[in-house]
Design a protein around this motif. Structure first.
Motif, mmCIF file in Angstrom:
data_model
loop_
_atom_site.group_PDB
_atom_site.id
_atom_site.type_symbol
_atom_site.label_atom_id
_atom_site.label_comp_id
_atom_site.label_asym_id
_atom_site.label_seq_id
_atom_site.Cartn_x
_atom_site.Cartn_y
_atom_site.Cartn_z
ATOM 1 N N GLU A 189 26.370 74.726 32.278
ATOM 2 C CA GLU A 189 27.838 74.842 32.241
ATOM 3 C C GLU A 189 28.344 76.207 32.699
ATOM 4 O OE1 GLU A 189 28.737 72.615 28.146
ATOM 5 O OE2 GLU A 189 26.704 73.321 28.504
ATOM 6 N N LEU A 190 27.600 77.255 32.395
ATOM 7 C CA LEU A 190 28.048 78.600 32.769
ATOM 8 C C LEU A 190 28.101 78.790 34.284
ATOM 9 C CD1 LEU A 190 26.210 80.857 30.152
ATOM 10 C CD2 LEU A 190 28.646 80.329 30.261
ATOM 11 N N ASN A 191 27.298 78.019 35.013
ATOM 12 C CA ASN A 191 27.258 78.184 36.469
ATOM 13 C C ASN A 191 28.536 77.718 37.150
ATOM 14 O OD1 ASN A 191 24.680 79.175 36.191
ATOM 15 N ND2 ASN A 191 23.661 77.278 36.764
ATOM 16 N N THR A 192 29.339 76.910 36.477
ATOM 17 C CA THR A 192 30.581 76.409 37.078
ATOM 18 C C THR A 192 31.817 76.920 36.347
ATOM 19 O OG1 THR A 192 30.620 74.407 35.694
ATOM 20 C CG2 THR A 192 29.397 74.277 37.777
ATOM 21 N N ALA A 193 31.629 77.805 35.383
ATOM 22 C CA ALA A 193 32.752 78.239 34.542
ATOM 23 C C ALA A 193 33.872 78.880 35.357
ATOM 24 C CB ALA A 193 32.258 79.201 33.462
ATOM 25 N N ALA A 194 33.536 79.735 36.300
ATOM 26 C CA ALA A 194 34.563 80.436 37.080
ATOM 27 C C ALA A 194 35.396 79.467 37.907
ATOM 28 C CB ALA A 194 33.910 81.477 37.990
ATOM 29 N N GLU A 195 34.760 78.409 38.427
ATOM 30 C CA GLU A 195 35.473 77.441 39.259
ATOM 31 C C GLU A 195 36.419 76.563 38.438
ATOM 32 O OE1 GLU A 195 32.194 78.002 39.520
ATOM 33 O OE2 GLU A 195 32.289 79.078 41.446
ATOM 34 N N ARG A 196 36.247 76.549 37.119
ATOM 35 C CA ARG A 196 37.081 75.686 36.271
ATOM 36 C C ARG A 196 38.278 76.419 35.672
ATOM 37 N NH1 ARG A 196 33.402 73.605 31.952
ATOM 38 N NH2 ARG A 196 31.866 75.167 32.597
ATOM 39 N N LEU A 197 38.497 77.668 36.075
ATOM 40 C CA LEU A 197 39.639 78.433 35.596
ATOM 41 C C LEU A 197 40.642 78.610 36.730
ATOM 42 C CD1 LEU A 197 37.734 81.233 33.642
ATOM 43 C CD2 LEU A 197 38.744 79.153 32.701
ATOM 44 N N HIS A 198 41.927 78.686 36.393
ATOM 45 C CA HIS A 198 42.932 78.905 37.430
ATOM 46 C C HIS A 198 43.300 80.379 37.576
ATOM 47 C CE1 HIS A 198 45.604 79.093 33.976
ATOM 48 N NE2 HIS A 198 45.360 77.840 33.675
ATOM 49 N N GLY A 199 42.881 81.219 36.628
ATOM 50 C CA GLY A 199 43.069 82.655 36.766
ATOM 51 C C GLY A 199 44.219 83.244 35.983
ATOM 52 N N ASP A 200 45.078 82.392 35.398
ATOM 53 C CA ASP A 200 46.225 82.893 34.645
ATOM 54 C C ASP A 200 46.017 82.800 33.138
ATOM 55 O OD1 ASP A 200 47.571 83.390 37.011
ATOM 56 O OD2 ASP A 200 48.442 81.376 37.086
ATOM 57 N N GLU A 201 44.800 82.487 32.717
ATOM 58 C CA GLU A 201 44.542 82.278 31.281
ATOM 59 C C GLU A 201 44.656 83.563 30.468
ATOM 60 O OE1 GLU A 201 42.214 79.090 33.443
ATOM 61 O OE2 GLU A 201 42.422 81.265 33.645
ATOM 62 N N ARG A 202 45.194 83.415 29.266
ATOM 63 C CA ARG A 202 45.128 84.473 28.272
ATOM 64 C C ARG A 202 44.026 84.185 27.263
ATOM 65 N NH1 ARG A 202 51.569 85.368 26.739
ATOM 66 N NH2 ARG A 202 52.287 85.882 28.861
ATOM 67 N N LEU A 203 43.707 82.892 27.104
ATOM 68 C CA LEU A 203 42.662 82.454 26.183
ATOM 69 C C LEU A 203 41.739 81.483 26.905
ATOM 70 C CD1 LEU A 203 44.816 81.712 22.999
ATOM 71 C CD2 LEU A 203 43.219 83.618 23.285
#
Length: 274
Positions: free
Chosen positions: A207-221
């Motif tokens: 799961e950690l290998n795809t974590a960055a691709e699953r975020l949009h970049g505006d998260e606070r949490l």
């Protein structure tokens, strides 16, 4: 309005009930705001046409598009999507299926349509368009993302035409059980529960290998289960300013001390899991 004599009791109750569920209100809003014509125009050139040789006609394109969106919004597998269309009147109405006269697509038809969109990279365009629309309307707040993943089983038998397993699928151990198939990694808006990103890999990809691709970049949490422990140490997150709330391993929770501090920590971990 449909003829009440042709409706079952559940359908009648859903249509005429004064109180509408949150799910129904959401679908009503999506009905009014999704750019249907634009999405249909994207898919129509690659969607199969009725055969001149007769046979059963294909499911109408708009019905399949609506089912695909339902599947994405409510994170449903292909078999579960078929069951929900059978069991849930508001899903049938949103999809445009008349249960007395029309066909409910089976899980294979739903799978083939999803693969068609993936093959032509249309699924990404639709998901991006819907997410933008939801953000503009305040449905998806984009302040928090939940990271999750699930294993989807595939046939492990070699008794097929190719005499081999699907080369894109792999085996992985989860607990004391082995699985063969793929892993579906998702990013979910924490406020609305709607999926905003999807990555599919072989089951043995962590799961950690795809974590960055699953975020949009505006998260606070950023929330995650125990499979995401150590995410903040990854190179992709060295400059991330979001707060990580990653669940403790089940084994660590089981040995928490029976003290006020231990019970408080267990409550915090329970809240993360929820």
């Amino acid at each position: 309005m449909a003829d009440p004599l042709q409706l079952g009791f559940t359908d009648y109750e859903q249509i005429y009930a004064k109180k509408r569920t949150r799910r129904q209100r959401f679908l009503d809003e999506m009905e009014a705001t999704v750019p249907w014509e634009a999405f249909l125009a994207l898919i129509e050139p690659v969607y199969h046409k009725p055969s001149s040789k007769g046979g059963r006609p294909p499911i109408p394109l708009e019905v399949m598009l609506r089912i695909h969106l339902l599947q994405q919004w409510f994170t449903l597998s292909d078999p579960l999507m078929e069951e929900m269309l059978i069991d849930t009147p508001c899903f049938r109405r949103f999809a445009g299926i008349e249960t007395m006269d029309g066909r409910i697509p089976d899980e294979t038809t739903i799978l083939n349509f999803r693969h068609l969109l993936e093959e032509h990279r249309i699924a990404e365009q639709i998901l991006e368009g819907v997410n933008q629309m939801l953000s503009e309307r305040g449905v998806m707040l984009r302040e928090g993302t939940i990271l999750d993943a699930t294993i989807i089983n595939a046939p492990s038998s070699t008794k097929n035409k190719a005499k081999e397993r699907d080369p894109d699928m792999h085996s992985v151990a989860k607990g004391k059980q082995w699985f063969f198939g793929m892993r579906c990694h998702i990013g979910v808006d924490a406020a609305s529960g709607l999926v905003h990103s999807v990555e599919s890999t072989a089951a043995n990809v962590h799961e950690l290998n795809t974590a960055a691709e699953r975020l949009h970049g505006d998260e606070r949490l950023i929330y995650g289960d125990a499979g995401h422990i150590g995410i903040e140490k990854r190179n992709d997150f060295q400059d991330c300013e979001a707060e990580f709330r990653i669940a403790m391993k089940p084994g660590q929770r089981r040995v928490l001390p029976e003290t006020p501090e231990g019970r408080l920590l267990d409550l915090i971990e329970t809240a993360k899991a929820h």
